[in-house]
Every structure is written in structure tokens, then in C-alpha cells.
Design an enzyme around this catalytic site. Sequence first.
Site: not given
Ligand code: NG1
Ligand code: ZN
Length: 560
Positions: A81, A299, A395-397, A526, A531
Site C-alpha cells: 500500500s 496511495d 478513514e481520515a486517510n 501495520t 501512534r
Molecule cells: P495502522 O498502522 O494500524 O495505524 C494504517 C492506517 C489505517 C489503515 C491501515 C491499512 C492510520 C492512522 N492508520 O493502520 O487507517 O489504512 O494502515 O493500510 O491512518
Molecule cells: Zn493502500
Amino acid sequence: MLMQDSIDLALKMTTGLPTKLILKASAAHPKPEGVTFSYGTAGLRTKAAVLDSVCFRMGLIGALRSKRLQGKVVGLMVTASHNPEEDNGIKAVDSRGEMLEAAWEPFCTQLANASTDDELISVLESIIITFKIDLSIPATVVYGHDTRPSSPHLVKALVDGLVAFGTQLIDAGLKTTPQLHYLVKAHNTKGTPEAYGEPSEEGYYKKISQAYLKLVAGKPSLSPLVVDCANGVGAPALLAITKYIAADALPVRILRTSTGVQGALNNGCGADFVKTNQRLPIGLEKDGIEAGDRLCAFDGDADRLIYFYCNGPPSTKSSFRLLDGDKIASLATDYISELVKKADIDIKVGCVQTAYANGSSTKYLKQRVPVTCTPTGVKYLHHAAEAYDIGVYFEANGHGTVLFSPEAVRTIKAAQASPSSPAAQDALEQLEQLTELINQTVGDAISDMLLVEFILRARQWGPEEWDGAYEDLPNKLLKVNVKDRSAFKTTDAERRLTSPAGLQEKIDELVGKYKGARSFVRPSGTEDCVRVYAETALASDLDSLANGVAKLVQESSGST
Ligand code: NG1
Ligand code: ZN
């Protein structure tokens, strides 16, 4: 059941296990010593150099999962990703196109970590027994990969695992993650009344482009959209879809398309870079962009989408404005709720977010629809969104989509037979096309981008008008490296810590010192870090709160 009976049953179930074949194949994919793997927020993900055995073993899992689902097609996607190019990973896709059933995750972790042949076989046996798998059922698995240089090698390992179980292989090749999810669902629904679309990449482009073209027909064009493809697989996919959608329907400038350049993937560009750093992709200001231009970024595997723009000279950092997953959710929820009202049908729209959603977005959404908060990870959001007739989740991302329940789809179709007014008829037609445009299996940067483009076009909005919905609270996301992130345990949709003991109380005390503030801490699923998220009413308070909480985390755990 009597003890002897259960032993007999277990023996009977596992007699078909091709132990010799599996062990012979496994010998070519030895587990690296001293590495512990974990099935995280979205599959197994780490440095590509240590993933060979994991991919082989996930091939075994894929075969078993397909057998468990009576031979339905399941999917395996090799990608990491938004993570750096040297990382890689593997995501498993269940037969309806959604994420692998959560009950299998601990077994994936166990299998990935099995350090001897005996252990490997014994984990496989426990999977077969736990899920009552009939090994005689043939398995079919579709697999794909992103543009990472390590992907083809890892796909070979995966195929070795699949072949050990005599799996029927469908090699999807280079795909975006959402395309692979689409393919799984399309294969499994082919020839049924619920047929999702042709099970091919072309089928995917046709389905969403046809819906988009119907939706934008007659609506005046907007200025060109600039897309940062993160130098990943989204680049060829976006280029491909422009062959189905003419430039007047989708005026677009496609940038960051260097998929063959070593080290370019997600490097200084892409959705994660833009969202995390709250700034333009590196060098974009030199690409001829101007204040007010609509910009967006995918992404690395094109399942996330972030919009942004500059409200002043692009070379000035302060002119940067982010339109993230929360803003996309708000735009979509608002528009879809309005359509449902106009359509005059009894359908409930709801929205699902995580604790990372900006407080202002939650406030905005709650004034319009019911809002649910779930733990991080699409699997939780997706599941919660299924509880609504139309469930918008983001998700905010920037990872998210919209789910239409089968009942909602039926209601929309049935109401078209006798709409209550021409406006209702128009709204119903739009809703029907949206069910086709939106990739309902998983977040999809391309499909979501077309959704946003359509809504902006329907409203004749530029990015400023969209941005005007609400003002984000100042916020910050930090990573803290700790000795053992598993020591961090959470509750209440990850908004509070239950361990390490006493840390949450200290965070509460600190947050209480700042006006309108919120902060929470969770271990990443991940990456090897914890965080810290912080949000404050006053921008001047933000750094102090975020750094203060990070310090508390470090003190409580002993940082690395
Ligand atoms: P983790 O690493 O568990 O915070 C991140 C993103 C998730 C999700 C996953 C999968 C943030 C804070 N966390 O997870 O929302 O997208 O990666 O790609 O953005
Ligand atoms: Zn991705």
C-alpha cells in the site's frame, strides 16, 4: 462428542492433506530466523526481503479458505500500500470481495511464524479442524500485485503455496487492490442475478465508466483535475480508464506516474505523504499548478484518495488546504442524503468513522445522519457500514466507500416504477447509477475520485465551496518507537488505553489542560510503532499536546 470420536473425525478431515507436497515446496521458502510476523490492520506487511515464506504460506491459506467456502474464488493481493517501496505485504480477500474473515487472522499469524515442518503441518491441521474444511473441494484463487520490484518474486512464492494444494489459479497480474476485490466478487457472482460485473479488468473499467458517464451527462464540465498517482499502480489504471471516459467528461492531468523508477513509489508523493505531512507532494508547485486548482492523490495500491488545493500561491506552505477522507465522507453523505430525500423513499443513510476522524467532521456529520465510530481498519468500518441501508465509511486517510444494502438497492429499483415526481425520478436514477459507480467491495481511489468529481460537477463546486462545509480542528499524528508495542492495549473503539497501567489517566490529565482538545494512543497494526493522535481547538496548543502525549508514551514504555 466422545474424545475418540473427535480424534477419528480430526484424522478423517486431515487425511487428504498433501503433507509431502507441502513440505517439499516449503523447503524452497524457509522462514527467516528471528523474525516474528503478525497479521495486522490489513494483512501481513513488513520488509519485502523477509516475506518469501509468508507469501508461500498465505498461498496455503488462500487455498484452504476457498475450500472452506465451497470452492468460491478468494483473492490474494501482494502489496504494501502506502508503505515504502522496500516493504511489501499480502492482503487476503474473501469471496464477497471483502477482507478475510477475522477469525482466520490468528491462524495466518500462527502459520507465518511456524518455525519447523511439524509446526507448519500442525497449524494447517488445526485450521482444517477448526473450520471443518473438506479438503476434497477444489480451490480457486485469483491473485494480483502492485508495482513494487519485489512483487513478482513474492507472487512466485504465493503460487508455490497455491499449487501445493492443487489450486486452480487465476493470475490477475498487475492490479490495484480494489480491482482485485472487484474481480473476486465478479467471479463469484457471474451468471447470478447479483452479477457484479464482468470478471476482468476491462469489466471493471466498463462498469464504473458507464455509470460515471450517465451521471455527468448534461452537467457542465469542471476545470482539469490534477492527480498524483504516487508512482504506483494507480497510474496505469487511471490511464486505462481515461480510454473509456473522454476528456470532456473527465478532464485530468495525470502526474507521478514513474512506476519503473527505483525508489519513486510513495516517495514524497501519494495520499499518505500529503495527509500525514499536510503539504503538497514534493515539487508539485513546479508542475504548473495554480491557486484554486483541484488536486488529488492516490496511495501506492490505489485504495486511498485524498483531495487538496491551494488557496494562495502554491509555493507558500500556508496556502495548502487538505480535503481528506473526512471531507470526502461529508461530501458524499450530504449529497446522497439529499438524493434519498428527493427520491422520497424510506432509506436510512449513516456514516462510519474511526477515532482519527477530525472532531469537526464528526460534529458536521452528526447534525445530518447517525454516525458510528469503530476501531481502525477497513474490516471494522465495512462491517459497521453494513448496518445502514446506505452506509458511507471513510478513514481520515482517504480509505473508504459507500455500501448500499440489498434492500436499499431493491427499494431504489422498485420506486423507479412509480416515482412521486420528476425530481424523485431523477434522484432515483442517480442513486441507481451510484450503486454501479462506487466499488462496494472496498475503498477504491479511482471509483471514489469519480464519485467526488461527479458530486462537484453536479453542485458546480470548486474545492473552496466543498471545503466550506466545516473547518478542521488543528491535528497531528505522531509515531513513537517503543520496545514492545503489544504492551499497548485499547478499548472504546481504540479511544482509551487499558494498558500500560496508569498511562490513560496521565493522558487525560494532560488533555484536560488544553481547550477543546482530544488525544488518543494505539499500537499500529501495520508498522512497528505506537501512534499518537492529538487535536486541539487552538493551533498554538497542538504541538505541545502531541509532543506531551508522545513523551508520556515513551516514559511509560522505555523507547527504543
Ligand atoms: P495502522 O498502522 O494500524 O495505524 C494504517 C492506517 C489505517 C489503515 C491501515 C491499512 C492510520 C492512522 N492508520 O493502520 O487507517 O489504512 O494502515 O493500510 O491512518
Ligand atoms: Zn493502500
